[in-house]
Design an enzyme around this catalytic site. Sequence first.
Site, PDB file in Angstrom:
ATOM      1  N   ASN A   8       0.836  -1.203   0.000  1.00 23.29           N
ATOM      2  CA  ASN A   8       0.000   0.000   0.000  1.00 23.29           C
ATOM      3  C   ASN A   8       0.871   1.254   0.000  1.00 23.29           C
ATOM      4  O   ASN A   8       1.946   1.290   0.604  1.00 23.29           O
ATOM      5  CB  ASN A   8      -1.029   0.002   1.136  1.00 23.29           C
ATOM      6  CG  ASN A   8      -0.465  -0.283   2.503  1.00 23.29           C
ATOM      7  OD1 ASN A   8       0.557  -0.948   2.655  1.00 23.29           O
ATOM      8  ND2 ASN A   8      -1.136   0.221   3.513  1.00 23.29           N
TER       9      ASN A   8
ATOM     10  N   CYS B 236     -10.100  -5.237   0.835  1.00 26.79           N
ATOM     11  CA  CYS B 236     -11.231  -4.300   0.919  1.00 26.79           C
ATOM     12  C   CYS B 236     -12.170  -4.546  -0.262  1.00 26.79           C
ATOM     13  O   CYS B 236     -11.848  -5.283  -1.206  1.00 26.79           O
ATOM     14  CB  CYS B 236     -10.722  -2.861   0.929  1.00 26.79           C
ATOM     15  SG  CYS B 236     -10.190  -2.257  -0.686  1.00 26.79           S
TER      16      CYS B 236
ATOM     17  N   GLU C 147      -3.047  -4.728  -3.013  1.00 29.51           N
ATOM     18  CA  GLU C 147      -3.541  -5.593  -4.087  1.00 29.51           C
ATOM     19  C   GLU C 147      -3.534  -4.846  -5.420  1.00 29.51           C
ATOM     20  O   GLU C 147      -3.211  -5.422  -6.467  1.00 29.51           O
ATOM     21  CB  GLU C 147      -4.978  -6.052  -3.779  1.00 29.51           C
ATOM     22  CG  GLU C 147      -5.113  -6.899  -2.522  1.00 29.51           C
ATOM     23  CD  GLU C 147      -5.371  -6.083  -1.267  1.00 29.51           C
ATOM     24  OE1 GLU C 147      -4.907  -4.919  -1.184  1.00 29.51           O
ATOM     25  OE2 GLU C 147      -6.026  -6.606  -0.353  1.00 29.51           O
TER      26      GLU C 147
END
Length: 138
Positions: A41, A85, A54
């Site tokens: 991230n 998420c 991701e």
Amino acid sequence: MNQELIQAARNVRDNAHTPYSNFQVGAAVRTSSGTIFVGCNVENAAYPEGTCAEAGAIAAMCAAGEYEISEVAVIAGGSRPVPPCGGCRQKLAEFSTGDVSVTMVAMDGSMQATTVADLLPGAFDIDHLKAGATVPAP
Ligand code: THU
């Protein structure tokens, strides 16, 4: 469970840029060719501009000209395996069949395995576009 994939996610998590949340995430996707792509991230002072681990792994995969995910691993801190998420579930579904395995790992080693279909049942996909577009979708 795939130790190589999990280790790749664990390693890239160290490179996460998280000055705002202090919540580091690493993701690794294996493709149909067997290659592993990783992402972490990357947060931003303009908060909504931050990107998930991701998304980074998927971007690296596409940049290399690969588009078929065969396996996913995601790792984050704490003792509870962290699920992708909602937005990342949709992103993973774009390049996966429903049976693609997603292993969620916590830094203490606890794990939970699921599939893309279980994470996002009834996913919106290209077939919906083809069925409903006013002008034929590609
Ligand atoms: N995050 C991810 O990288 N992947 C997820 O699926 C869940 C959330 C990141 C985004 C943000 O940098 C931090 O975790 C806190 O939400």
